[in-house]
Write a protein that holds these residues in place. Structure first.
Motif, PDB file in Angstrom:
ATOM      1  N   PRO A 119     -14.605 -18.362  46.099  1.00  0.00           N
ATOM      2  CA  PRO A 119     -15.430 -17.229  45.660  1.00  0.00           C
ATOM      3  C   PRO A 119     -14.884 -15.883  46.141  1.00  0.00           C
ATOM      4  O   PRO A 119     -14.531 -15.722  47.302  1.00  0.00           O
ATOM      5  N   GLY A 120     -14.775 -14.953  45.185  1.00  0.00           N
ATOM      6  CA  GLY A 120     -14.311 -13.613  45.498  1.00  0.00           C
ATOM      7  C   GLY A 120     -12.805 -13.456  45.562  1.00  0.00           C
ATOM      8  O   GLY A 120     -12.303 -12.346  45.610  1.00  0.00           O
ATOM      9  N   ALA A 121     -12.068 -14.559  45.570  1.00  0.00           N
ATOM     10  CA  ALA A 121     -10.611 -14.481  45.686  1.00  0.00           C
ATOM     11  C   ALA A 121      -9.926 -14.354  44.325  1.00  0.00           C
ATOM     12  O   ALA A 121      -8.767 -13.968  44.260  1.00  0.00           O
ATOM     13  N   PHE A 122     -10.631 -14.695  43.263  1.00  0.00           N
ATOM     14  CA  PHE A 122     -10.042 -14.705  41.929  1.00  0.00           C
ATOM     15  C   PHE A 122     -10.892 -13.920  40.946  1.00  0.00           C
ATOM     16  O   PHE A 122     -12.111 -13.837  41.095  1.00  0.00           O
ATOM     17  N   CYS A 123     -10.222 -13.405  39.937  1.00  0.00           N
ATOM     18  CA  CYS A 123     -10.894 -12.815  38.784  1.00  0.00           C
ATOM     19  C   CYS A 123     -10.229 -13.421  37.558  1.00  0.00           C
ATOM     20  O   CYS A 123      -8.992 -13.480  37.484  1.00  0.00           O
TER      21      CYS A 123
END
Length: 172
Positions: A119-123
């Motif tokens: 979570p939060g590491a990828f878009c």
């Protein structure tokens, strides 16, 4: 202001549409060089499932991803977590999809599951746009990703976030 992800995961349509519609490989090679550089730097990656989807084509994008020296820089070094894939399918589509619906859904749940794993590491970068729907198998990546707490962006937001310019290699 949106939070910048550490890594942008590309949906196949980002590459295919860019080549077809606005940055053809043979006309705007700067975009493709910049994209490869971003992959080398670790800012952009393709999950192997997306890589295989693009590689299966017969166009310039398929040739571009098949380049042996480029392949390792493009690929995300991770395996999908089957439990997270199932979670994405259940939360984003339906827990009881038919075989036909699963085929229609394709690799999208796997792509979303990679981002869900950290979570939060990828878009996720996709050309798909939100189209809220009650349909089970025809949902768009931005809607499914939102349902499981994963960030998405358009190719143009992606290029702004990573500051693409056709003169990106020239010293300032």
């Amino acid at each position: 202001m949106t939070q910048r992800a550490h890594v942008h995961l590309l949906d196949a349509n980002v590459l295919i549409d860019a080549n077809r519609d606005y940055y053809p490989i043979d006309r705007v090679p700067e975009y493709w060089e910049w994209l490869e550089f971003q992959c080398l730097m670790g800012h952009v990656k393709l999950p192997v499932e997306i890589y295989e989807e693009v590689k299966g084509g017969s166009d310039a994008v398929a040739s571009w991803v098949k380049d042996r020296t480029r392949r390792s820089s493009l690929l995300l070094d991770a395996e999908p977590d089957p439990n997270l894939v199932q979670r994405v399918v259940a939360a984003g589509y339906s827990s009881d999809l038919t075989e036909t619906e699963l085929i229609k859904v394709g690799r999208d749940p796997i792509l979303v599951s990679y981002a869900l794993a950290r979570p939060g590491a990828f878009c996720i970068v996709t050309t798909e746009t939100s189209k809220p729907s009650k349909q089970r198998a025809n949902r768009k990546i931005p809607d499914v990703a939102r349902d499981v707490g994963v960030r998405t962006c358009s190719p143009f937001e992606f290029m702004r976030e990573l500051d693409f310019r056709t003169s990106w290699t020239r010293p300032t």
